[in-house]
Design an enzyme around this catalytic site. Sequence first.
Site, PDB file in Angstrom:
ATOM      1  CG  HIS A  91      -0.492   0.056   2.491  1.00  0.00           C
ATOM      2  ND1 HIS A  91      -0.221  -0.803   3.431  1.00  0.00           N
ATOM      3  CD2 HIS A  91      -0.025   1.363   3.143  1.00  0.00           C
ATOM      4  CE1 HIS A  91       0.465  -0.364   4.490  1.00  0.00           C
ATOM      5  NE2 HIS A  91       0.533   1.120   4.423  1.00  0.00           N
ATOM      6  CG  ASP A 122      -0.022  -4.041   2.766  1.00  0.00           C
ATOM      7  OD1 ASP A 122       0.263  -3.332   1.805  1.00  0.00           O
ATOM      8  OD2 ASP A 122      -0.404  -3.532   3.821  1.00  0.00           O
ATOM      9  CB  SER A 200       3.439   1.721   6.138  1.00  0.00           C
ATOM     10  OG  SER A 200       2.024   1.673   6.365  1.00  0.00           O
TER      11      SER A 200
END
Length: 508
Positions: A91, A122, A200
Site C-alpha cells: 500500500h 501487502d 508502514s
Amino acid sequence: MRHSSPHSRKAAGLMLVALAVSLPPPGHLFAATEPAPAAAPATDGVAASVVKIFATVRYPDIFKPWTKQSPSEISGTGVIIDGHRILTNAHMVEYASQIQVQPNGSGEKIFATVTAVAPGIDLALLTVNDPTFFDNRPALPRATKLPSNKDAVLVYGYPTGGDNLSITKGIVSRIEFVPYNDFTDGLRIQIDAAINPGNSGGPAVVDNQMIGLAFSHLTNAQNIGYIIPCEEIELFLNSVAKGPYAKPGMYDDLQTLENPALRPFLNIDKTVHGIIVNQPFSKDADYPLKKWDIITKIGDTPVDDQGMINLGDGLRVGFQYLIQKIAKDGKVPLTIVRDGKPLDIQLPVSAARPLLIPSLAGKYPSYYIFGPMVFSTATEEFVQSLGSSMFQFLGFIGSPIVTRRGDQPAFPGEELVVVSSPLFTDSISFGYETDPRAWVVKSVNDTPIKNLRQLTQVLNDSKDPFLKFEFYGKEQETFVFPRLAMKESTEAILNDNDIRSQGSADLK
C-alpha cells in the site's frame, strides 16, 4: 452461522488502518492511536538497514475512470534485505508514479523502482539503480521461526510527528491466521508497541533479527498494531522469484460444529470433531466437498470444532494455515466425514478467487465513453465508494451490485457493466435521470450485455436507428437515444471535457 474465514479487514467491529502517511497537509493524516513517540537514538546496527520511503501516488478516480486523482505525497518506511532489495508494504507503492528512498541519517534521496508487489499480503520489493547505495547498509537478518508471546519487540520507522528514525518498544501479544486483502489469508502478529501512520514497512525486531514488517493498527484502540511475520515474507519472496505472487487458498463457506443439535442432525457421536462445510465453493458434480461434510483433518493434523489446529506452545490458528505448508500440485489432502463415514479427498486450491465484482488490485479501472454515457466494470472499490445510502437503495431495487456481490462469474468473462458517472451534458439526454451512477446495464437493443468489451462491440456494430439501454433492478428508466446522434456527440463531449481517449487502453 459463523464463517471460519470472513474475508474482511474488520476485526470485532473495528477497522484496521494502513500506516502510510500523507505528508502535507497534516489534517489529512490517519488518526493515530496516540501521539507519535519521541525518536529514540538510532545507534544500533538495525538502524543502518532502515530507510524512509517517499512516494508520489495518483489513485484511481472511481467515478471518473478516464482520469486519476490529483497527485498526493505519502511517506513510510522500508528495510534493506538480502539481494540488494528493499522490502516495504504494497500500500506504500501502489499507484506510485515516483518513489524515493532516504537512508537513515542521510539527507540524500535516491530514486527507486518497484520490482514485485503483492497487494493481497501487502508486501512489495524495491530496488535502486545505484549499487553503492548498499555500501555500509547491511541487509537485516530475518528470524527463521515465529516469536513467542511476550517476546520484547522493537519497531523501527518514520511515523508522523518528526523526521528522525523512531524506535518504539512493546511485546508480542497474539499470533493469528487471518484475512488480509483480496481473499488472501496469512499469519499476523499483534504487538502492543506504538505504531502510527508512517510506520508502514518498518521492521519489527527481536534480538537484532526482523520478525516481521509493520503494516496496520486498530482504530479506536490503544497500542494494538499488526506486523506481517517473516514466514509470510519468505513465502512472498519465494513466490515472486518465480513470477507473480501466488498463494493457494480454499474459498468454501464453513461453520462450526459447536451447537449440540448438529451432532444428532448429522448422525455423528461426540468422538467426531471438525468444521462443517456450509456452502461448497463449486457446484460442479466432481468437486470433492459437499454441503454438510465435516472436515476432520488437514493432512495428518486434527481440526477442532471451531476449525482450529494446535501448533504447540499454546498457539491455535485456523486450519487453512496448513494449506500453504502442504499443498502440492494445486491440491491439499483433507479427511472428511460424510453421512457418518470417514473419507479422504484431495481438495483443489487456487491462488485467486474468481469474483464477479473483483478488486482493482493496483490497476486502474477500464472504461468506455459513448455519447453522454460512461461505462465501466463493477469493482470492489467502486462498490465501496458508493456510500451506505446508495448501497441500501441498490439493495432495495434488487441491483446485482448487491445481490451478486461475492458471487463467482456465471460464465467465463462475465462482468457487471455499470454506468460509472453522471451523464455528460448533451441535448440528447434531456428528460432522463442525469445521475445513473451504479446502474447495471442489462441489455442494449435486447442484446444481453456480458462484459464491457462486448458492450463496446454492440454499440459500434449496431446499424439500428436507435439504441435502447435497459438496466437491472426495478424502477429503473430505459434510455433510448438516436444511434447516429449519440455516436456523433461523442467527439464533442471528449473535447469539451478534455478527455484524451474514448476508452481505456485494454479495450483497444
